[in-house]
Enzyme design. Structure first.
Site, PDB file in Angstrom:
ATOM      1  N   SER A 102     -28.454 -11.990  46.797  1.00 41.09           N
ATOM      2  CA  SER A 102     -28.536 -10.446  46.779  1.00 41.09           C
ATOM      3  C   SER A 102     -30.004 -10.284  47.169  1.00 41.09           C
ATOM      4  O   SER A 102     -30.653  -9.206  47.241  1.00 41.09           O
ATOM      5  CB  SER A 102     -28.325  -9.670  45.652  1.00 41.09           C
ATOM      6  OG  SER A 102     -27.170 -10.395  44.774  1.00 41.09           O
ATOM      7  N   HIS A 115     -23.386 -11.274  52.101  1.00 44.67           N
ATOM      8  CA  HIS A 115     -23.630 -10.814  50.625  1.00 44.67           C
ATOM      9  C   HIS A 115     -22.406  -9.861  50.475  1.00 44.67           C
ATOM     10  O   HIS A 115     -22.028  -8.749  50.847  1.00 44.67           O
ATOM     11  CB  HIS A 115     -25.037  -9.942  50.639  1.00 44.67           C
ATOM     12  CG  HIS A 115     -25.098  -9.452  49.182  1.00 44.67           C
ATOM     13  ND1 HIS A 115     -25.820  -8.011  49.102  1.00 44.67           N
ATOM     14  CD2 HIS A 115     -24.623  -9.889  48.017  1.00 44.67           C
ATOM     15  CE1 HIS A 115     -25.866  -7.894  47.741  1.00 44.67           C
ATOM     16  NE2 HIS A 115     -25.102  -8.793  47.064  1.00 44.67           N
ATOM     17  N   GLU A 130     -22.761  -7.476  53.691  1.00 47.79           N
ATOM     18  CA  GLU A 130     -23.915  -7.564  54.404  1.00 47.79           C
ATOM     19  C   GLU A 130     -24.135  -8.865  55.152  1.00 47.79           C
ATOM     20  O   GLU A 130     -24.122 -10.023  54.250  1.00 47.79           O
ATOM     21  CB  GLU A 130     -25.125  -7.315  53.467  1.00 47.79           C
ATOM     22  CG  GLU A 130     -25.336  -5.920  52.957  1.00 47.79           C
ATOM     23  CD  GLU A 130     -26.419  -5.923  52.062  1.00 47.79           C
ATOM     24  OE1 GLU A 130     -27.195  -4.787  52.254  1.00 47.79           O
ATOM     25  OE2 GLU A 130     -26.396  -6.466  51.104  1.00 47.79           O
ATOM     26  N   ASN A 184     -29.047  -3.521  47.889  1.00 51.49           N
ATOM     27  CA  ASN A 184     -29.721  -3.612  46.617  1.00 51.49           C
ATOM     28  C   ASN A 184     -31.071  -2.973  46.948  1.00 51.49           C
ATOM     29  O   ASN A 184     -31.594  -2.418  45.635  1.00 51.49           O
ATOM     30  CB  ASN A 184     -30.027  -5.037  46.296  1.00 51.49           C
ATOM     31  CG  ASN A 184     -28.595  -5.454  45.656  1.00 51.49           C
ATOM     32  OD1 ASN A 184     -27.985  -4.756  44.945  1.00 51.49           O
ATOM     33  ND2 ASN A 184     -28.153  -6.744  46.062  1.00 51.49           N
TER      34      ASN A 184
HETATM   35  N1  3HC Z   1      -9.554  -8.330  41.662  1.00 50.09           N
HETATM   36  C1  3HC Z   1      -8.471  -7.730  42.525  1.00 50.09           C
HETATM   37  N2  3HC Z   1      -8.330  -6.377  42.421  1.00 50.09           N
HETATM   38  C2  3HC Z   1      -8.946  -5.652  41.593  1.00 50.09           C
HETATM   39  C3  3HC Z   1      -9.903  -6.202  40.879  1.00 50.09           C
HETATM   40  C4  3HC Z   1     -10.203  -7.819  40.860  1.00 50.09           C
HETATM   41  N3  3HC Z   1     -11.115  -8.218  40.114  1.00 50.09           N
HETATM   42  N4  3HC Z   1     -10.557  -5.128  40.084  1.00 50.09           N
HETATM   43  C5  3HC Z   1     -10.009  -3.932  40.508  1.00 50.09           C
HETATM   44  N5  3HC Z   1      -9.098  -4.135  41.383  1.00 50.09           N
HETATM   45  C6  3HC Z   1      -8.268  -3.407  41.939  1.00 50.09           C
HETATM   46  C7  3HC Z   1      -7.281  -2.792  41.006  1.00 50.09           C
HETATM   47  O1  3HC Z   1      -6.102  -3.879  41.363  1.00 50.09           O
HETATM   48  C8  3HC Z   1      -6.818  -1.594  41.792  1.00 50.09           C
HETATM   49  O2  3HC Z   1      -5.864  -1.797  42.933  1.00 50.09           O
HETATM   50  P1  3HC Z   1      -4.540  -0.662  42.971  1.00 50.09           P
HETATM   51  O3  3HC Z   1      -4.956   0.711  42.760  1.00 50.09           O
HETATM   52  O4  3HC Z   1      -3.977  -0.967  44.246  1.00 50.09           O
HETATM   53  O5  3HC Z   1      -3.615  -1.160  41.733  1.00 50.09           O
HETATM   54  C9  3HC Z   1      -8.135  -0.862  42.189  1.00 50.09           C
HETATM   55  O6  3HC Z   1      -8.867  -2.427  42.544  1.00 50.09           O
HETATM   56  C10 3HC Z   1      -8.780  -0.219  41.432  1.00 50.09           C
HETATM   57  O7  3HC Z   1      -8.855  -0.873  40.197  1.00 50.09           O
HETATM   58  P2  3HC Z   1      -8.606   0.022  38.636  1.00 50.09           P
HETATM   59  O8  3HC Z   1      -7.551   0.975  38.719  1.00 50.09           O
HETATM   60  O9  3HC Z   1      -8.528  -1.345  37.554  1.00 50.09           O
HETATM   61  O10 3HC Z   1      -9.911   0.493  38.162  1.00 50.09           O
HETATM   62  P3  3HC Z   1     -10.909   1.547  39.116  1.00 50.09           P
HETATM   63  O11 3HC Z   1     -10.081   2.391  39.937  1.00 50.09           O
HETATM   64  O12 3HC Z   1     -11.829   2.014  38.231  1.00 50.09           O
HETATM   65  O13 3HC Z   1     -11.535   0.378  39.856  1.00 50.09           O
HETATM   66  C11 3HC Z   1     -13.460  -0.766  40.742  1.00 50.09           C
HETATM   67  C12 3HC Z   1     -12.323  -0.425  39.597  1.00 50.09           C
HETATM   68  C13 3HC Z   1     -12.942  -1.252  41.730  1.00 50.09           C
HETATM   69  C14 3HC Z   1     -14.331  -1.843  39.975  1.00 50.09           C
HETATM   70  C15 3HC Z   1     -14.211   0.591  40.903  1.00 50.09           C
HETATM   71  O14 3HC Z   1     -14.491   1.233  39.707  1.00 50.09           O
HETATM   72  C16 3HC Z   1     -15.132   0.364  41.763  1.00 50.09           C
HETATM   73  O15 3HC Z   1     -15.387   0.360  43.121  1.00 50.09           O
HETATM   74  N6  3HC Z   1     -16.657   0.349  41.150  1.00 50.09           N
HETATM   75  C17 3HC Z   1     -17.901   0.079  41.923  1.00 50.09           C
HETATM   76  C18 3HC Z   1     -18.285  -1.220  42.113  1.00 50.09           C
HETATM   77  C19 3HC Z   1     -19.437  -1.527  42.666  1.00 50.09           C
HETATM   78  O16 3HC Z   1     -20.422  -0.482  42.902  1.00 50.09           O
HETATM   79  N7  3HC Z   1     -19.632  -2.615  42.954  1.00 50.09           N
HETATM   80  C20 3HC Z   1     -20.909  -3.069  43.560  1.00 50.09           C
HETATM   81  C21 3HC Z   1     -21.515  -3.969  42.783  1.00 50.09           C
HETATM   82  S1  3HC Z   1     -23.175  -4.242  43.502  1.00 50.09           S
HETATM   83  C22 3HC Z   1     -22.967  -5.851  44.139  1.00 50.09           C
HETATM   84  O17 3HC Z   1     -21.957  -6.615  43.872  1.00 50.09           O
HETATM   85  C23 3HC Z   1     -24.123  -6.575  44.754  1.00 50.09           C
HETATM   86  C24 3HC Z   1     -24.934  -7.174  43.797  1.00 50.09           C
HETATM   87  O18 3HC Z   1     -25.725  -7.972  44.737  1.00 50.09           O
HETATM   88  C25 3HC Z   1     -25.841  -6.433  42.725  1.00 50.09           C
END
Ligand code: 3HC
Length: 289
Positions: free
Chosen positions: A121, A142, A154, A193
Site C-alpha cells: 500500500s 494494490h 491500483e 491511501n
Molecule cells: N469474501 C467474499 N465475499 C464477501 C466477503 C469476503 N471476505 N465479505 C463480504 N462479502 C460479500 C458478501 O457475501 C455480500 O455479498 P451478497 O450481498 O451478494 O451476499 C457483500 O459482500 C456484502 O457483504 P455483507 O452483506 O456481509 O456486509 P456489508 O454489506 O456490510 O459489506 C463490505 C461488507 C463489503 C466489507 C462493505 O462494508 C464494504 O465495502 N466496506 C468498505 C471496505 C473498504 O473500504 N475497503 C477498503 C479498505 S482499504 C484497503 O484495503 C487498502 C489498504 O492498503 C489499506
C-alpha cells in the site's frame, strides 16, 4: 484476457488468501507460499471459510468450489513458485520483509517473462524492484479488502517497469480477474491511501480526544455520508497494524502531519488489538470462522 495461468502468492493472510480465492474461482492454478505450517493452516481456514460462505449463500455451487480447490496448493517452500508466470507478494507491510521476498523470488522464479507484483500500500515499487535483477518486471498491484468483493485495483509501475509488463499486468487484472484498474504513479500512498489514511487517522484522533464515541463517529459517516462502513470499523477491517505501518511509511517519506500515527493507535497495536483478525480493535469480534 491474459496468458497467465500459473499464479503464485507469497503470504496467505487476509489479502493473499483473498487474491488466491479470486484466482482459483476464475480458473487459474495457484500456489500459496506461507512461512510456516501454522501460517499455512491459518490461511487454509481463512480461504476455505470464505468459499464455504459463498456456497452457503448460493453464490457458488459446491461442485464449482470443489473444482476451484483442485487448482490450489499451499507450501512453506518458496522454491515451489519456480514455474509461476505471475507472483503476487502479499506479506505484512514491512519494508525489509518485502525486500527479502523480492530478492528470494528473483532467484526462484525461472521465467524471465514472469511478473513479480507487490500488493504493497505504501512501499516504493522502485525499491522493491532494486532488490531484484529484473526491476523491469516488478510492478505494484494494490487490491482492496475484501479482495473478492471490492472492484478496484491500483496498478503502479516504477520508473523502471517495462511498458509491456505493465500492459500484461493490466490485461490480467482488468480482463481475467475482472477488476477495475486505475493507474497510479509510484508515489507515497498511490491514490487511495493518500486520501484514505489521513481520514482514518483523523477518526482515531477524534476518538482519542473525546469528541465522540467510536459508534457515533462511525454512524456519522455511514448515515451522514452513505459510506458502507465507518472509519473505525474500517480500521478494524484493514487491521490496526496495517494502518499504522502504512501511515508510518507515508509519514517517513512525506513528513506530513496528516500521516502521523496517533498514540492511541500505536498503543492498541502494542497491546495486540489488531482489529477484526485478532478479535478486538475499536470493536469486539467473535473470532470463530
Ligand atoms: N469474501 C467474499 N465475499 C464477501 C466477503 C469476503 N471476505 N465479505 C463480504 N462479502 C460479500 C458478501 O457475501 C455480500 O455479498 P451478497 O450481498 O451478494 O451476499 C457483500 O459482500 C456484502 O457483504 P455483507 O452483506 O456481509 O456486509 P456489508 O454489506 O456490510 O459489506 C463490505 C461488507 C463489503 C466489507 C462493505 O462494508 C464494504 O465495502 N466496506 C468498505 C471496505 C473498504 O473500504 N475497503 C477498503 C479498505 S482499504 C484497503 O484495503 C487498502 C489498504 O492498503 C489499506
Amino acid at each position: 484476457m491474459s496468458d497467465f495461468t500459473r499464479i503464485g502468492v507469497v503470504g496467505g493472510g487476509t489479502m493473499g488468501a483473498g487474491f488466491a480465492e479470486l484466482c482459483i474461482v476464475n480458473g487459474l492454478d495457484v500456489v500459496v507460499a506461507a512461512p510456516t505450517a501454522d501460517s499455512v493452516a491459518r490461511s487454509q481456514r481463512r480461504l476455505f471459510g470464505s468459499l464455504a460462505r459463498q456456497v452457503e449463500k448460493g453464490k457458488l455451487s459446491a461442485q464449482a468450489r470443489d473444482l476451484a480447490l483442485t487448482r490450489l496448493r499451499f507450501t512453506t517452500d518458496l522454491g515451489d513458485l519456480a514455474d509461476r508466470q505471475f507472483v503476487l507478494e502479499s506479506v505484512p507491510e514491512n519494508e525489509q520483509k518485502k525486500l527479502d521476498v523480492f530478492a528470494a523470488l528473483d532467484k526462484v522464479v525461472e521465467s524471465p517473462e514472469a511478473i513479480l507484483a507487490s500488493n504493497t500500500s505504501s512501499i516504493p515499487i522502485a525499491r522493491l524492484g532494486r532488490a531484484t535483477a529484473r526491476a523491469d518486471r516488478v510492478i505494484g498491484i494494490h487490491f482492496f479488502n475484501p479482495v473478492q468483493v471490492l472492484p478496484l485495483v491500483e496498478l503502479i509501475g516504477s520508473l523502471r517497469t517495462d511498458e509491456k509488463a505493465y500492459l500484461a499486468a493490466e490485461a490480467f487484472v482488468g480482463g481475467t480477474l475482472g477488476k477495475q484498474v486505475i493507474r497510479s504513479p509510484d508515489r507515497p500512498g498511490f491514490v487511495v491511501n493518500a486520501l484514505l489514511i489521513p481520514y482514518l487517522l483523523s477518526a482515531v484522533r477524534m476518538l482519542e480526544s473525546g469528541v465522540a464515541t467510536a459508534a457515533d463517529i462511525d454512524t456519522a459517516m455511514t448515515r451522514g455520508c452513505a459510506h458502507p462502513m465507518g472509519p473505525l470499523a474500517l480500521v478494524d477491517l484493514i487491521g490496526l497494524d496495517t494502518v499504522a505501518a502504512v501511515a508510518d511509511a507515508l509519514y517517513i517519506e512525506t513528513k506530513e502531519h496528516s500521516y502521523a500515527v496517533p498514540p492511541l493507535l500505536a498503543r492498541m497495536v502494542d497491546s495486540g488489538f489488531l482489529g477484526k483478525k485478532s478479535g478486538r480493535g475499536f470493536y469486539s469480534y467473535d473470532k470463530r470462522p
